[in-house]
Scaffold this motif. Structure first.
Motif, mmCIF file in Angstrom:
data_model
loop_
_atom_site.group_PDB
_atom_site.id
_atom_site.type_symbol
_atom_site.label_atom_id
_atom_site.label_comp_id
_atom_site.label_asym_id
_atom_site.label_seq_id
_atom_site.Cartn_x
_atom_site.Cartn_y
_atom_site.Cartn_z
ATOM 1 N N VAL A 1 13.735 68.139 77.542
ATOM 2 C CA VAL A 1 12.701 68.080 78.491
ATOM 3 C C VAL A 1 12.150 66.710 78.463
ATOM 4 O O VAL A 1 11.621 66.237 77.457
ATOM 5 C CB VAL A 1 11.674 69.184 78.234
ATOM 6 N N ASN A 2 12.456 66.063 79.410
ATOM 7 C CA ASN A 2 11.813 64.880 79.863
ATOM 8 C C ASN A 2 12.225 63.720 78.972
ATOM 9 O O ASN A 2 11.316 63.060 78.446
ATOM 10 C CB ASN A 2 10.281 64.705 80.200
ATOM 11 N N VAL A 3 13.168 63.842 78.187
ATOM 12 C CA VAL A 3 13.669 63.054 77.199
ATOM 13 C C VAL A 3 14.254 61.442 77.831
ATOM 14 O O VAL A 3 15.035 61.460 78.797
ATOM 15 C CB VAL A 3 14.833 63.286 76.292
ATOM 16 N N THR A 4 13.407 60.513 77.575
ATOM 17 C CA THR A 4 13.570 59.043 78.286
ATOM 18 C C THR A 4 13.792 58.177 77.118
ATOM 19 O O THR A 4 13.041 58.016 76.156
ATOM 20 C CB THR A 4 12.509 58.685 79.098
ATOM 21 N N ASP B 1 17.670 67.058 81.891
ATOM 22 C CA ASP B 1 17.249 68.192 81.289
ATOM 23 C C ASP B 1 18.294 69.472 81.373
ATOM 24 O O ASP B 1 18.414 70.194 82.143
ATOM 25 C CB ASP B 1 15.951 68.671 82.084
ATOM 26 N N SER C 1 11.185 58.667 74.189
ATOM 27 C CA SER C 1 9.795 59.597 74.537
ATOM 28 C C SER C 1 10.490 60.957 75.051
ATOM 29 O O SER C 1 11.411 61.144 75.655
ATOM 30 C CB SER C 1 8.938 59.043 75.243
ATOM 31 N N GLY C 2 9.599 62.087 74.997
ATOM 32 C CA GLY C 2 9.999 63.258 75.636
ATOM 33 C C GLY C 2 10.106 64.272 74.609
ATOM 34 O O GLY C 2 9.136 64.278 73.671
ATOM 35 N N LYS C 3 10.479 65.547 74.852
ATOM 36 C CA LYS C 3 10.634 66.501 73.897
ATOM 37 C C LYS C 3 11.834 67.346 73.872
ATOM 38 O O LYS C 3 12.519 67.418 74.904
ATOM 39 C CB LYS C 3 9.236 67.521 73.846
ATOM 40 N N THR C 4 12.198 68.256 72.937
ATOM 41 C CA THR C 4 12.903 69.108 72.749
ATOM 42 C C THR C 4 12.640 70.475 72.171
ATOM 43 O O THR C 4 11.535 70.563 71.500
ATOM 44 C CB THR C 4 14.210 68.811 72.067
ATOM 45 N N ASP D 1 6.954 60.184 71.013
ATOM 46 C CA ASP D 1 6.047 59.362 71.683
ATOM 47 C C ASP D 1 6.744 58.053 71.292
ATOM 48 O O ASP D 1 6.227 57.410 70.201
ATOM 49 C CB ASP D 1 4.793 59.766 71.366
ATOM 50 N N LYS E 1 16.636 58.522 81.952
ATOM 51 C CA LYS E 1 16.094 59.854 81.622
ATOM 52 C C LYS E 1 17.398 60.769 81.514
ATOM 53 O O LYS E 1 18.433 60.661 82.243
ATOM 54 C CB LYS E 1 15.428 60.524 82.709
ATOM 55 N N THR F 1 8.315 66.989 69.699
ATOM 56 C CA THR F 1 7.697 65.941 70.564
ATOM 57 C C THR F 1 7.912 64.469 70.125
ATOM 58 O O THR F 1 7.862 64.330 68.890
ATOM 59 C CB THR F 1 6.117 66.281 70.818
#
Length: 510
Positions: free
Chosen positions: A68-71, A163, A191-194, A30, A160, A28
């Protein structure tokens, strides 16, 4: 590989490893800031060993890394410098590569400058595309290292990343970096996650073998607990204080190994590693290690055999135990809680040194106390007790030699593998210490096993065992023991840093 290029990429890897650790195989981010490394802005996305996906290519991937939602967020100043109708106003690249292909990222030094990004001069020399990361195809697969481009549009503050799961078809240690070569993107954050997944679950490849190891260790402790407790219940009237402490350590060992297994099982199935659960497991382990060391120290001082209590040394032993617990707890928390990536060398060294110093101090105190205890037993002509303590001393000596040898091997292993290429065998480093502690516990259980004659060999202030009767085994002797008056213990030894003055005073009180 050019040495300076190796240096810059090593610096990039270091920048990634020293950044904020991921909380699990679900990494994650942030609003993580990018760091300036050479002529690039860089952020580490993680580093894990992944086993190849052996499934049918048409089937869903079982080994993958998914975004996933990597911005990406740039500063308002950087966004306002572009027109509203501009198409591409900034590039960020996600670079995923196997560690053996690290030489394929970055270009050779030019004009004394170390380069990750392609400059105008390097574009002429190497044919790379200016403003992008220098990448050369892998000899095994031309599609690797994998690069995923994301462009800012107009004067938007954020963009973004798509995904997209990346299927892993080759077993190896994989590194993920997010890199920007645009100087206008200074101050970039993400921000986001892998999500990183192996065929067997979310557990990182270098940690996966430990889950099976903890199952075997739990079964081993359970077997010892059954055998020991059966003897403990059978001869409960003759139990010595030392045997109570041994029972506690066996229970703590079983509890710790079981907790580690379930902690890894939860990690493997969910992909997250809750800080509270891991902290609890680490604390149980620190308690077990502390109590084990204090038991060995107490046995070495002759507690329950040549002296009824530790006397004035009790407070010093407890203070040392508390200090060791805190040092061990801090080190284990840093290594296990909230991160699966290696902590930096400097941070680990800062935490390892107190722990290593206390272990060395304990070893010195233990062998000094053992020497005094052996002298007392020789003076009393307690042949059976003397034989037990000699075996105990030999076992301790072997364990210390094995520990020193393994520390040397561990230093060599890590010094010769800076990029974790031997990640599949790294679990042995951790497992060795648990096995060594277990074997030493078995020796202690064997020497001080509960029996009908246990009390016969306990401390007696006014009597010593007769030579003929002491020839019987500690665990199998029969018959009554005659009581004869013994001479007073001689006041041996000189005062030292280990509190031997207090030990001598306790001898006088005995």
């Amino acid at each position: 590989m050019d040495l300076r290029r190796l240096a810059v990429f090593a610096a990039a890897l270091a920048a990634g490893w020293w950044s904020r650790g991921a909380e699990a195989s679900i990494h994650t981010y942030d609003r993580e800031p990018f760091r300036e490394v050479g002529n690039a802005f860089l952020l580490s996305g993680g580093s894990e060993g992944i086993v190849a996906d052996g499934a049918d290519p048409a089937a869903p991937a079982s080994s993958f890394i998914k975004f996933v939602n990597v911005t990406f967020w740039r500063t308002p100043e950087a966004a306002e410098s572009h027109a509203k109708m501009a198409h591409s106003t900034g590039l960020v690249q996600a670079i995923l590569f196997e560690v053996v292909d690290r030489d394929n990222i970055g270009g050779s030094a030019y004009g004394g400058q170390r380069s990750i990004c392609c400059t105008p001069d390097l574009a002429k020399l190497e044919g790379c595309k200016q403003g992008e990361v220098i990448r050369r195809p892998s000899s095994d697969d031309p599609d690797w290292p994998f690069v995923l481009d994301t462009h800012f549009s107009a004067n938007h503050l954020s963009v973004k990343l798509e995904d997209e799961p990346v299927r892993i078809t080759k077993t190896g240690m994989y590194n993920l970096f997010f890199i920007s070569c645009d100087p206008k993107l200074r101050g970039l954050t993400m921000s986001g996650k892998t999500i990183w997944k192996n065929p067997g679950g979310y557990l990182p490849g270098r940690m996966a073998p430990l889950m099976k190891f903890y199952v075997l260790m739990s079964l081993a402790y359970l077997l010892v607990m059954i055998v020991w407790f059966s003897q403990y219940v059978r001869f409960w009237r003759d139990i010595l204080p030392i045997q109570n402490w041994i029972t506690l350590i066996i229970a703590l060992g079983l509890f710790e190994m079981t907790l580690w297994y379930f902690e890894y099982l939860n990690f493997n199935s969910s992909g997250v590693r809750p800080v509270g659960i891991t902290t609890w497991v680490v604390t149980v382990g620190a308690i077990r290690k502390t109590v084990s060391r204090l038991l060995i120290l107490s046995i070495s001082m002759g507690y329950g055999v040549v002296r009824p209590t530790l006397g004035g040394l009790t407070s010093k032993v407890l203070l040392l135990g508390l200090t060791y617990f805190l040092a061990s707890e801090l080190l284990d928390i840093a290594e296990n809680v909230g991160t699966i990536n290696d902590i930096s060398g400097k941070a680990r060294l800062f935490l390892v040194l107190p722990d290593a110093f206390l272990d060395a101090f304990l070893i010195l105190w233990i062998f000094t106390s053992l020497s005094r205890t052996l002298e007392k037993l020789q003076a009393r002509r307690s042949s059976v007790k003397l034989d037990i303590y000699r075996k105990f001393t030999n076992a301790l000596a072997v364990s210390v030699i094995a520990s020193v040898a393994w520390i040397g091997y561990e230093v060599y292993f890590k010094a010769t593998d800076p990029f974790s290429e031997r990640w599949q065998s790294a679990w042995i480093i951790t497992a060795f210490w648990d096995v060594l502690a277990f074997v030493l516990l078995l020796v202690i259980c064997y020497l001080w096993a509960p029996s009908q004659s246990s009390q016969r060999y306990a401390y007696s202030g006014e009597a010593a065992d007769d030579d003929d009767e002491e020839s019987q085994s500690l665990t199998k002797g029969d018959g009554e023991v005659g009581m004869v008056k013994i001479d007073k213990d001689r006041n041996a030894g000189v005062s030292s840093a280990f509190g031997l003055e207090d030990e001598a005073e306790e001898d006088k009180r005995e």
